[in-house]
Enzyme design. Structure first.
Site, mmCIF file in Angstrom:
data_model
loop_
_atom_site.group_PDB
_atom_site.id
_atom_site.type_symbol
_atom_site.label_atom_id
_atom_site.label_comp_id
_atom_site.label_asym_id
_atom_site.label_seq_id
_atom_site.Cartn_x
_atom_site.Cartn_y
_atom_site.Cartn_z
ATOM 1 N N ARG A 46 0.866 -1.181 0.000
ATOM 2 C CA ARG A 46 0.000 0.000 0.000
ATOM 3 C C ARG A 46 0.900 1.229 0.000
ATOM 4 N NH1 ARG A 46 -1.999 3.674 3.785
ATOM 5 N NH2 ARG A 46 -4.191 4.269 3.549
ATOM 6 N N SER A 59 -12.297 -3.689 2.778
ATOM 7 C CA SER A 59 -12.394 -2.809 3.943
ATOM 8 C C SER A 59 -13.862 -2.595 4.285
ATOM 9 C CB SER A 59 -11.740 -1.455 3.651
ATOM 10 O OG SER A 59 -10.351 -1.569 3.562
ATOM 11 N N LYS A 69 -2.813 5.808 9.160
ATOM 12 C CA LYS A 69 -4.127 6.037 8.533
ATOM 13 C C LYS A 69 -4.939 7.016 9.370
ATOM 14 C CE LYS A 69 -4.953 1.806 5.917
ATOM 15 N NZ LYS A 69 -6.041 0.888 5.530
#
Length: 210
Positions: A43, A112, A142
């Site tokens: 990611r 998610s 995040k």
């Protein structure tokens, strides 16, 4: 049974930080795998296409060497091009059904679901391999708009026959209540990649919890 179902989705799930230094990223990832990480997600939210391909290719080779699945966040085309083991879909990205249709039945497709059980139900119906909930705690990486209720793990395990992954500020201590509820995997970024001790030791402390 598809390939996606044959992987053991249990233990520590590491998710890469936005590091542009490929050598460092690969090195720390390998340390974490040696420590017991069983799933790796690439990611990188700010990388350009060339860097993404370079880093994903390098990480895939490491994962293949240790026989653990490699997941790419968001970029379905890259997943298909590299023949990575799976793709992770965010709530605002392409739908699980669309992605499943693109990658076929053999790939891992993660979804998610944030703090919403209905998203997990929908993901299961659409062909997801696992559901991810969070964030549960404040995260260094995040930025979450809400805090997920811890009880969602037990609720999901009771109703939805898919592995549950938890993410969001996970440490070796605060993930314990979630493991107690039946969490299959704990996803960590900073607790491994930015650990005060080395990544291998940090990963082992997570892996030992399972």
């Amino acid at each position: 049974m598809s390939e996606a179902k044959q992987w053991s989705l249990r233990g520590l799930y590491i998710v890469t930080p936005d590091w542009d230094d490929t050598d460092k990223l690969v090195s720390v990832t390998e340390q974490a795998i040696k420590g017991g990480a069983t799933l790796v997600q690439y990611r990188h939210k700010t990388a350009n296409a060339a860097l993404r391909k370079e880093q994903a290719s390098a990480l895939l080779q490491v994962c293949r060497r240790y026989s653990i699945p490699f997941i790419i966040n968001d970029y379905v085309d890259l997943c298909i091009e590299l023949d990575a083991e799976g793709i992770h879909v965010g709530g605002t990205d392409a739908s699980v059904a669309e992605v499943r249709a693109q990658v076929g039945k053999d790939k891992i497709v993660g979804a998610s679901c944030y703090g919403t059980l209905q998203l997990a139900r929908d993901a299961y119906a659409a062909g997801a391999t696992y559901v991810a909930f969070g964030g549960f705690y404040p995260s260094r990486v995040k930025k979450y708009e809400f805090k997920t209720a811890l009880e969602i793990v037990a609720a999901s395990k009771k109703e939805i026959p898919l592995p549950v992954i938890v993410i969001g500020g996970m440490t070796q201590e605060n993930c314990l209540p979630l493991i107690a509820q039946g969490t299959d995997m704990v996803a960590a970024i900073s607790s491994v990649y930015m650990a005060e001790q080395d990544a291998q030791s940090a990963a082992r402390r997570f892996a030992d919890l399972f």
